[in-house]
Design a protein around this motif. Sequence first.
Motif, mmCIF file in Angstrom:
data_model
loop_
_atom_site.group_PDB
_atom_site.id
_atom_site.type_symbol
_atom_site.label_atom_id
_atom_site.label_comp_id
_atom_site.label_asym_id
_atom_site.label_seq_id
_atom_site.Cartn_x
_atom_site.Cartn_y
_atom_site.Cartn_z
ATOM 1 N N GLY A 199 0.892 -1.164 0.052
ATOM 2 C CA GLY A 199 -0.012 -0.141 -0.026
ATOM 3 C C GLY A 199 0.863 1.243 0.133
ATOM 4 N N LEU A 200 2.218 1.275 -0.114
ATOM 5 C CA LEU A 200 3.201 2.276 -0.135
ATOM 6 C C LEU A 200 2.964 2.964 -1.544
ATOM 7 N N SER A 201 3.423 4.053 -1.670
ATOM 8 C CA SER A 201 3.433 4.959 -2.998
ATOM 9 C C SER A 201 4.947 4.230 -3.365
ATOM 10 N N ALA A 202 4.992 4.627 -4.797
ATOM 11 C CA ALA A 202 6.320 4.215 -5.419
ATOM 12 C C ALA A 202 7.641 5.084 -4.807
ATOM 13 N N LYS A 203 7.427 6.266 -4.383
ATOM 14 C CA LYS A 203 8.275 7.077 -3.747
ATOM 15 C C LYS A 203 8.674 6.479 -2.297
ATOM 16 N N GLU A 204 7.655 5.935 -1.575
ATOM 17 C CA GLU A 204 7.845 5.421 -0.243
ATOM 18 C C GLU A 204 8.699 4.183 -0.368
ATOM 19 N N LEU A 205 8.311 3.393 -1.504
ATOM 20 C CA LEU A 205 8.855 2.066 -1.554
ATOM 21 C C LEU A 205 10.194 2.172 -1.890
ATOM 22 N N ASP A 206 10.550 3.450 -2.693
ATOM 23 C CA ASP A 206 12.116 3.584 -3.165
ATOM 24 C C ASP A 206 12.906 3.839 -2.045
ATOM 25 N N GLN A 207 12.349 4.307 -0.875
ATOM 26 C CA GLN A 207 13.223 4.543 0.207
ATOM 27 C C GLN A 207 13.437 3.420 1.069
ATOM 28 N N LEU A 208 12.763 2.293 0.940
ATOM 29 C CA LEU A 208 13.387 1.132 1.517
ATOM 30 C C LEU A 208 14.778 0.693 1.649
ATOM 31 N N LYS A 209 15.502 0.331 2.509
ATOM 32 C CA LYS A 209 16.631 -0.336 2.665
ATOM 33 C C LYS A 209 16.460 -1.737 1.821
ATOM 34 N N ARG A 210 17.480 -2.281 1.158
ATOM 35 C CA ARG A 210 17.422 -3.551 0.547
ATOM 36 C C ARG A 210 17.020 -4.483 1.219
ATOM 37 N N PRO A 211 17.291 -4.850 2.768
ATOM 38 C CA PRO A 211 16.903 -6.021 3.438
ATOM 39 C C PRO A 211 15.255 -6.087 3.686
ATOM 40 N N ASP A 212 14.817 -4.818 3.688
ATOM 41 C CA ASP A 212 13.436 -4.621 3.926
ATOM 42 C C ASP A 212 12.678 -5.030 2.557
ATOM 43 N N TYR A 213 13.286 -4.615 1.536
ATOM 44 C CA TYR A 213 12.579 -4.968 0.422
ATOM 45 C C TYR A 213 12.613 -6.386 -0.134
ATOM 46 N N VAL A 214 13.645 -6.971 0.396
ATOM 47 C CA VAL A 214 13.686 -8.455 0.386
ATOM 48 C C VAL A 214 12.929 -9.191 0.912
ATOM 49 N N SER A 215 12.882 -8.852 2.235
ATOM 50 C CA SER A 215 11.511 -9.376 2.958
ATOM 51 C C SER A 215 10.192 -9.312 2.606
#
Length: 194
Positions: A59-75
């Motif tokens: 439910g995050l925006s693209a801008k918010e998702l782009d801020q994630l650190k890689r380990p959070d994105y991998v999860s």
Amino acid sequence: MSWTPPKHVLLSPITGDDGAQIAQVQLKPLYYAAQKEALARAGDDEDDQFFELALLATGLSAKELDQLKRPDYVSIAQYVHQMSTLPSSHFLAQGEDAAKPSASPDEVTLLQPLAAAGRTLASLTLEMPVLRATKAMKKLKTAKERAEFITAHCTGLMLPDLASLTVPDWTQLQVRIDDFLNKPADFFRSATSK
């Protein structure tokens, strides 16, 4: 009781579009129609596909998702992968409120209730397709159209109702429908068939 998706506590909080800090993300189930549209938008690039599905799952925006650190994105990508490939029985068997599987493989407990024909359904009962239906199915142009047609036939749902199924529910249904289409009668007579 329907399944509740997990929360992901961020390793590194991010700043929301509204300026507020986001420290955790309540993950969401992926729905069949929304996933199909997201994959069409993403094209053939696997990274783009995961990004589009992560937008849906968080439910995050693209801008918010782009801020994630890689380990959070991998999860989150792991969650998206599970949602995209595993049947609902996998998710229903997890957690403290684990749902008991139905005794019949033709009775499919849904991950999320489905609103169809003015009713809310917590499960679907599958029926074997008649030969006439499989002949009609084979005349359809794409594999997706054939799968949607035979799924509607076997569940008694209307084609538009399929859009509201979660992806794991869709996957669970496809496993049993594949049995219906490809297994001989003796498979269904066996007490150990699943």
